[in-house]
Design a protein around this motif. Structure first.
Motif, PDB file in Angstrom:
ATOM      1  N   SER A 227      -9.411   9.911   6.098  1.00 39.90           N
ATOM      2  CA  SER A 227      -8.804   9.406   7.220  1.00 39.90           C
ATOM      3  C   SER A 227      -7.056   9.250   7.073  1.00 39.90           C
ATOM      4  O   SER A 227      -6.639   8.543   7.637  1.00 39.90           O
ATOM      5  CB  SER A 227      -9.039   7.701   7.055  1.00 39.90           C
ATOM      6  OG  SER A 227      -8.724   7.365   5.754  1.00 39.90           O
TER       7      SER A 227
ATOM      8  N   ARG B  68     -13.580   5.766   8.525  1.00 40.85           N
ATOM      9  CA  ARG B  68     -12.521   5.196   9.480  1.00 40.85           C
ATOM     10  C   ARG B  68     -12.162   6.295  10.307  1.00 40.85           C
ATOM     11  O   ARG B  68     -11.319   6.242  11.063  1.00 40.85           O
ATOM     12  CB  ARG B  68     -11.261   4.902   8.573  1.00 40.85           C
ATOM     13  CG  ARG B  68     -11.271   3.430   7.752  1.00 40.85           C
ATOM     14  CD  ARG B  68      -9.981   3.136   7.431  1.00 40.85           C
ATOM     15  NE  ARG B  68     -10.195   1.930   6.792  1.00 40.85           N
ATOM     16  CZ  ARG B  68      -9.789   1.912   5.358  1.00 40.85           C
ATOM     17  NH1 ARG B  68      -9.286   2.838   4.561  1.00 40.85           N
ATOM     18  NH2 ARG B  68      -9.844   0.918   4.510  1.00 40.85           N
TER      19      ARG B  68
ATOM     20  N   HIS C  12       0.833   4.119   1.432  1.00 39.12           N
ATOM     21  CA  HIS C  12       1.231   4.815   2.666  1.00 39.12           C
ATOM     22  C   HIS C  12       2.185   4.085   3.642  1.00 39.12           C
ATOM     23  O   HIS C  12       2.683   4.490   4.604  1.00 39.12           O
ATOM     24  CB  HIS C  12       0.035   5.346   3.288  1.00 39.12           C
ATOM     25  CG  HIS C  12      -1.090   4.225   3.745  1.00 39.12           C
ATOM     26  ND1 HIS C  12      -0.715   3.245   4.808  1.00 39.12           N
ATOM     27  CD2 HIS C  12      -2.316   3.855   3.292  1.00 39.12           C
ATOM     28  CE1 HIS C  12      -1.790   2.430   5.079  1.00 39.12           C
ATOM     29  NE2 HIS C  12      -2.757   2.773   3.918  1.00 39.12           N
ATOM     30  N   ARG C  13       2.588   2.745   3.134  1.00 37.63           N
ATOM     31  CA  ARG C  13       3.340   2.002   3.734  1.00 37.63           C
ATOM     32  C   ARG C  13       4.883   1.897   2.957  1.00 37.63           C
ATOM     33  O   ARG C  13       5.585   1.137   3.487  1.00 37.63           O
ATOM     34  CB  ARG C  13       2.757   0.596   4.195  1.00 37.63           C
ATOM     35  CG  ARG C  13       1.565   0.476   5.020  1.00 37.63           C
ATOM     36  CD  ARG C  13       1.387  -0.873   5.177  1.00 37.63           C
ATOM     37  NE  ARG C  13       1.983  -1.732   5.944  1.00 37.63           N
ATOM     38  CZ  ARG C  13       2.116  -3.040   5.642  1.00 37.63           C
ATOM     39  NH1 ARG C  13       1.419  -3.585   5.222  1.00 37.63           N
ATOM     40  NH2 ARG C  13       3.332  -3.623   6.132  1.00 37.63           N
TER      41      ARG C  13
ATOM     42  N   ARG D 118       0.821  -1.160   0.177  1.00 33.47           N
ATOM     43  CA  ARG D 118      -0.002   0.075   0.104  1.00 33.47           C
ATOM     44  C   ARG D 118       1.049   1.434   0.058  1.00 33.47           C
ATOM     45  O   ARG D 118       1.817   1.267   0.557  1.00 33.47           O
ATOM     46  CB  ARG D 118      -1.027  -0.062   1.275  1.00 33.47           C
ATOM     47  CG  ARG D 118      -1.718  -1.238   1.315  1.00 33.47           C
ATOM     48  CD  ARG D 118      -2.969  -1.038   2.491  1.00 33.47           C
ATOM     49  NE  ARG D 118      -3.391  -2.360   2.671  1.00 33.47           N
ATOM     50  CZ  ARG D 118      -4.526  -2.763   2.083  1.00 33.47           C
ATOM     51  NH1 ARG D 118      -5.051  -2.045   1.099  1.00 33.47           N
ATOM     52  NH2 ARG D 118      -5.252  -3.844   2.174  1.00 33.47           N
TER      53      ARG D 118
ATOM     54  N   GLU E  82      -5.854   9.159  10.793  1.00 35.77           N
ATOM     55  CA  GLU E  82      -5.904   7.953  11.068  1.00 35.77           C
ATOM     56  C   GLU E  82      -4.736   7.069  10.470  1.00 35.77           C
ATOM     57  O   GLU E  82      -4.376   6.052  11.287  1.00 35.77           O
ATOM     58  CB  GLU E  82      -7.365   7.405  10.898  1.00 35.77           C
ATOM     59  CG  GLU E  82      -8.564   7.784  11.789  1.00 35.77           C
ATOM     60  CD  GLU E  82      -8.751   9.004  11.608  1.00 35.77           C
ATOM     61  OE1 GLU E  82      -9.340   9.774  12.294  1.00 35.77           O
ATOM     62  OE2 GLU E  82      -8.643   9.573  10.484  1.00 35.77           O
ATOM     63  N   THR E  83      -4.347   7.170   9.162  1.00 39.69           N
ATOM     64  CA  THR E  83      -3.282   6.533   8.565  1.00 39.69           C
ATOM     65  C   THR E  83      -1.914   7.000   9.127  1.00 39.69           C
ATOM     66  O   THR E  83      -1.125   6.110   8.531  1.00 39.69           O
ATOM     67  CB  THR E  83      -3.428   6.346   7.116  1.00 39.69           C
ATOM     68  OG1 THR E  83      -3.779   7.481   6.600  1.00 39.69           O
ATOM     69  CG2 THR E  83      -4.711   5.522   6.961  1.00 39.69           C
TER      70      THR E  83
END
Length: 447
Positions: free
Chosen positions: A314, A347, A238-239, A236, A317-318
């Motif tokens: 979100s 989320r 954002h990772r 993903r 949150e991420t």
């Protein structure tokens, strides 16, 4: 890709795996385009017991929690039901939820026997294709509530829905995978909403299906296609940039197998069904445009108000955007454009939303369905303000011809957290820059 007939004259058997309301919405859009229908009595039975999604209702456990939509979904004979949940200042009345629709069969299906025991009976769709939607239920109450509502809409369209408590305890994955193994081996086509999902990647190791379809899971679809084209591991956005953790390393063989299966070959066809701008198309992959034809045919046109609405994200949150900077940006954006309502992402945390309501004066709305359906039903503001997210691509399609303007506000680099992925700013800028039919706003500055 048109529906393909199964062996020995049987209809092509399609299994769709979804884990979010937006994924299920896009499965419905894909099925509408291809003219699929419900498998009828011969299809997989829905599990009984607590895991079963009872038609026409949200369970108390799933509907509970701060800001959750607690309304039951009435049978199709009733015209309306309570709307989404609200947090913050009172207003003249609730935003109407999307009403339950009467049962509709896809084009080409027989009119006779349209409804029998909550499933479409009779009729043959183009190409003799049949569809069973498998919901791999998450644990988040808001997501579960929206999925229940979307499952009801899927049943209203005549599709079979199988609800799996896929994360309901330590042994749940084993029960889920074991229960689905037979259907996976028999399926001619697999449709998935999230190719990054470890659950989906694991299920892909079991199937023998020759046709694989990826429907939109938001902006992640853009990254999936690009990674597949470059032969990279599926991570993903954002990772990406961080070191793989122990679980990543343990799961690496399954992820690699999934990537190989999602690569077209002489034995396997791959389709991507997307409303996102896809530029790096892997060799052999068929890209089909999602223009939200089902949504526009079923709902609206909406009543349009003179005010502006703001769409939440979100990103806090991420771990991508700092919470204080985000609150300041929302306050300034709402003040500059006269926004009165804030449609929360499913989320977003209750604590953050209560703080937004207290410090901005915005009415916080927790939609009980994906925003594309809520906006299409209305009422909706004449201007919809958003930060970079999926809706800057989908809302212009869902609201085509209504006169509603979608405006996107860039993410200022100073809003990013120290732990944000190195790719975050570039990816978010790409989401904004590639959006069609939107008005682009500069990042808001402190007052």
């Amino acid at each position: 890709m048109s529906p393909r007939a199964g062996q020995a004259g049987h209809p092509a058997r399609t299994l769709a795996f979804v884990e979010s309301p937006v994924q299920l919405l896009n499965v419905l859009e894909w099925a509408h385009l291809h003219g699929l229908h419900d498998p009828g009595p011969s299809g997989p039975a829905e599990p009984s017991g607590p895991g079963r999604a009872e038609p026409g209702a949200l369970s108390g456990a799933d509907a509970g929690g701060a800001g959750a939509a607690t309304a039951s979904v009435p049978p199709p004979a009733l015209p309306t039901q309570p709307g989404p949940a609200h947090i913050g200042p009172a207003h003249a009345g609730p935003v109407p939820a999307v009403p339950v629709q009467g049962r509709r069969l896809p084009a080409g299906a027989a009119a006779a026997g349209a409804v029998a025991g909550g499933a479409a009976a009779g009729g043959t769709a183009a190409g003799g294709a049949e569809l069973t939607v498998v919901v791999l239920s998450p644990t988040d109450p808001m997501t579960r509530g929206q999925l229940r509502r979307m499952a009801d809409l899927a049943r209203d369209e005549g599709y079979r829905v199988r609800w799996e408590e896929a994360r309901g305890g330590t042994t749940a994955p084993f029960h889920t995978i074991g229960g689905l193994a037979g259907s996976l081996r028999r399926a001619d086509r697999i449709v998935m909403g999230d190719p990054f999902s470890r659950y989906v990647q694991l299920l892909l190791t079991i199937t023998r299906a020759r046709d694989l379809v990826v429907v939109d899971d938001g902006t992640a679809t853009m990254e999936f296609v690009a990674q597949l084209a470059r032969g990279e591991r599926l991570v993903r956005w954002h990772r990406k940039g961080g070191r793989p953790g122990a679980r990543d390393l343990l799961f690496a063989p399954v992820s690699s197998s999934a990537r190989r299966r999602l690569t077209p070959s002489d034995r396997r066809r791959v389709e991507v069904f997307s409303s996102m701008p896809v530029t790096e198309i892997p060799d052999g992959v068929t890209v089909t445009a999602n223009d939200f034809a089902w949504t526009r045919a079923r709902f609206g046109p909406p009543r349009i108000t003179q005010s502006a609405d703001l769409v939440g994200t979100s990103l806090v949150e991420t771990g991508v955007v700092d919470g204080d900077r985000y609150l300041e940006a929302v306050r300034n954006l709402a003040k500059a454009h006269g926004a009165t309502r804030y449609f929360a992402h499913r989320r977003e945390s209750a604590e953050k939303l209560h703080r937004l309501a207290a410090e901005t004066g915005l009415e916080i709305v927790r939609p009980d369905l994906p925003l594309e359906l809520i906006a299409r039903r209305g009422p909706i503001g004449r201007t919809i303000l958003s930060f970079p997210s999926t809706v800057v691509h989908t809302l212009p399609l869902a609201l085509a011809g209504t006169g509603v303007r979608v405006a996107v506000c860039d993410i200022d680099p100073t809003w990013l957290t120290d732990t944000a992925s190195p790719r975050a700013q570039g990816f978010l800028s790409g989401v904004t820059g590639t959006a069609r039919d939107v008005h682009r706003l500069a990042a808001v500055s402190p007052a």
